[in-house]
Design an enzyme around this catalytic site. Structure first.
Site, PDB file in Angstrom:
ATOM      1  N   HIS A   1       0.716  -1.249  -0.029  1.00  0.00           N
ATOM      2  CA  HIS A   1      -0.004  -0.140  -0.115  1.00  0.00           C
ATOM      3  C   HIS A   1       0.889   1.176   0.187  1.00  0.00           C
ATOM      4  O   HIS A   1       2.027   1.379   0.708  1.00  0.00           O
ATOM      5  CB  HIS A   1      -0.754  -0.009   0.994  1.00  0.00           C
ATOM      6  CG  HIS A   1      -1.817   1.166   1.386  1.00  0.00           C
ATOM      7  ND1 HIS A   1      -2.678   1.438   0.067  1.00  0.00           N
ATOM      8  CD2 HIS A   1      -2.226   2.134   2.144  1.00  0.00           C
ATOM      9  CE1 HIS A   1      -3.276   2.715   0.320  1.00  0.00           C
ATOM     10  NE2 HIS A   1      -3.113   2.924   1.824  1.00  0.00           N
TER      11      HIS A   1
ATOM     12  N   HIS B   1      -2.965   9.174   1.218  1.00  0.00           N
ATOM     13  CA  HIS B   1      -3.103   7.889   0.411  1.00  0.00           C
ATOM     14  C   HIS B   1      -4.404   7.713  -0.434  1.00  0.00           C
ATOM     15  O   HIS B   1      -5.362   8.201   0.106  1.00  0.00           O
ATOM     16  CB  HIS B   1      -2.313   6.832   1.134  1.00  0.00           C
ATOM     17  CG  HIS B   1      -3.271   6.523   2.555  1.00  0.00           C
ATOM     18  ND1 HIS B   1      -3.734   5.287   2.765  1.00  0.00           N
ATOM     19  CD2 HIS B   1      -3.012   7.262   3.746  1.00  0.00           C
ATOM     20  CE1 HIS B   1      -4.126   5.475   4.150  1.00  0.00           C
ATOM     21  NE2 HIS B   1      -3.555   6.420   4.603  1.00  0.00           N
TER      22      HIS B   1
ATOM     23  N   CYS C   1      -3.501   3.045  -5.568  1.00  0.00           N
ATOM     24  CA  CYS C   1      -2.752   3.727  -4.363  1.00  0.00           C
ATOM     25  C   CYS C   1      -1.406   4.089  -4.925  1.00  0.00           C
ATOM     26  O   CYS C   1      -0.720   5.037  -4.783  1.00  0.00           O
ATOM     27  CB  CYS C   1      -2.581   3.006  -3.022  1.00  0.00           C
ATOM     28  SG  CYS C   1      -1.894   1.480  -3.180  1.00  0.00           S
TER      29      CYS C   1
END
Length: 262
Positions: free
Chosen positions: A30, A42, A153
Site C-alpha cells: 500500500h 493515500h 494507491c
C-alpha cells in the site's frame, strides 16, 4: 536503501517522500505520500455516504478491510465525502508493518534487478513542495474512482511525485504492482512454445524471467511514451471527472483564455 531492500526508518522520512508498506503477508503493498507532521495522504476505494463498509478486499489499498479510530490524532482518517483520498497518521498507514521508500530515477539495470514491481521507477520526481501540493490538493478534490489495474494507491503516489498520466486508459496504469500481476502470466504464456525448443527447464525459466522483467520495464512511466504531464488543477478535466455542465464551463473558460492570448 539498496538493491535488495528499500526499507527505511521513520526518522529518515522527509516531506514529499513516496512510501509504502506490505499487507497480507507481503501479498501486496500500500502506497502513500508522506506530507510531514507524521501524516500520510493515500488513496483507497471510496467510502460511500451512509455506508459503514469499504470496497472489496481485493485492492491495493490499506483501509478497506477494517474501520479504525486513531487514539493520537483526531484528524486521522479525514477524507472528503465520497472520496478515496484520505489523510492518516504514519502509524495508522503502516498498521504495524515495516516502512519502505519508493525509489525514483533509478537506472534500467537497477530497475531490472527489482524482481517485484512497485518499488522503483526510472522516472524523475518533482520537487517535494510540488509533490505535497498535489497530495493536499487531491485530498480536497479526490482522485477519481479506485481501480486495481488503472488507478490504485501506487498510481496516486506516482502521479503526486511526477505529475504524469497515461493517455491510453484501456491499457495498464502506472502501477508497478499492476504490471507485475499482468506481466508474470503473460511472460509464462509467451515462453510456453519455447518448451518445444529448450529441453532444459532452466533455460525456459531464464527466458520466462527475462520476458517478465522486460514486460515490467516496458510499462514503467519513465520509459513508456503514452504518458503526459498534467497539472493537478487540470486533472479532473483530463480524467473526465466533471459532469457535462462543468466540462462545458471548463471548455468555455479555456476558449476565453485562448481569445485573450490572441
Amino acid at each position: 536503501m539498496g538493491i535488495l531492500s528499500n526499507r527505511v526508518e521513520k526518522e529518515e522520512l522527509k516531506g514529499g517522500d513516496h512510501i509504502y508498506t506490505y499487507r497480507a503477508v507481503f501479498a501486496y503493498s500500500h502506497h502513500g505520500i508522506f506530507v510531514g507532521g507524521n501524516k500520510v495522504v493515500h488513496f483507497t476505494p471510496k467510502r460511500e455516504e451512509n455506508s459503514s463498509t469499504e470496497a472489496p478486499l481485493i485492492t491495493f489499498d490499506g483501509m478497506s478491510d477494517t474501520a479504525f479510530s486513531c487514539p493520537t490524532y483526531p484528524d486521522c482518517g479525514f477524507r472528503q465525502p465520497n472520496s478515496g483520498v484520505v489523510l492518516t497518521c504514519l502509524d495508522c498507514f503502516l498498521r504495524n508493518g515495516s516502512l519502505y521508500s519508493f525509489d525514483y530515477e533509478v537506472s534500467p539495470s537497477i530497475f531490472l534487478t527489482r524482481v517485484r514491481g512497485g518499488t522503483c521507477t526510472t522516472a524523475a520526481s518533482d520537487p517535494p513542495q510540488t509533490v505535497i501540493h498535489r497530495a493536499m490538493y487531491l485530498l480536497q478534490n479526490g482522485f477519481g474512482n479506485y481501480d486495481v489495474f488503472q488507478n490504485n494507491c501506487e498510481d496516486f503516489a506516482l502521479y503526486c511525485k511526477t505529475g504524469l498520466l497515461t493517455v491510453d486508459r484501456l491499457g495498464v496504469g502506472r502501477s508497478g504492482q499492476a504490471s507485475t500481476v499482468i506481466g508474470a502470466p503473460l511472460a509464462a504464456l509467451l515462453s510456453t512454445p519455447l518448451k518445444l525448443l529448450m529441453p532444459s527447464p532452466v533455460g525456459v525459466a531464464t527466458v520466462t524471467a527475462g520476458m517478465y522483467c522486460m514486460s515490467r520495464y516496458a510499462t514503467d512511466i519513465g520509459v513508456r511514451t503514452d504518458v503526459i504531464k498534467v497539472a493537478v488543477e487540470d486533472l479532473a478535466v483530463n480524467l473526465g471527472w466533471l459532469n457535462s455542465d462543468e466540462e462545458e464551463l471548463e471548455k468555455n473558460k479555456a476558449s476565453g483564455e485562448q481569445l485573450v492570448k490572441l
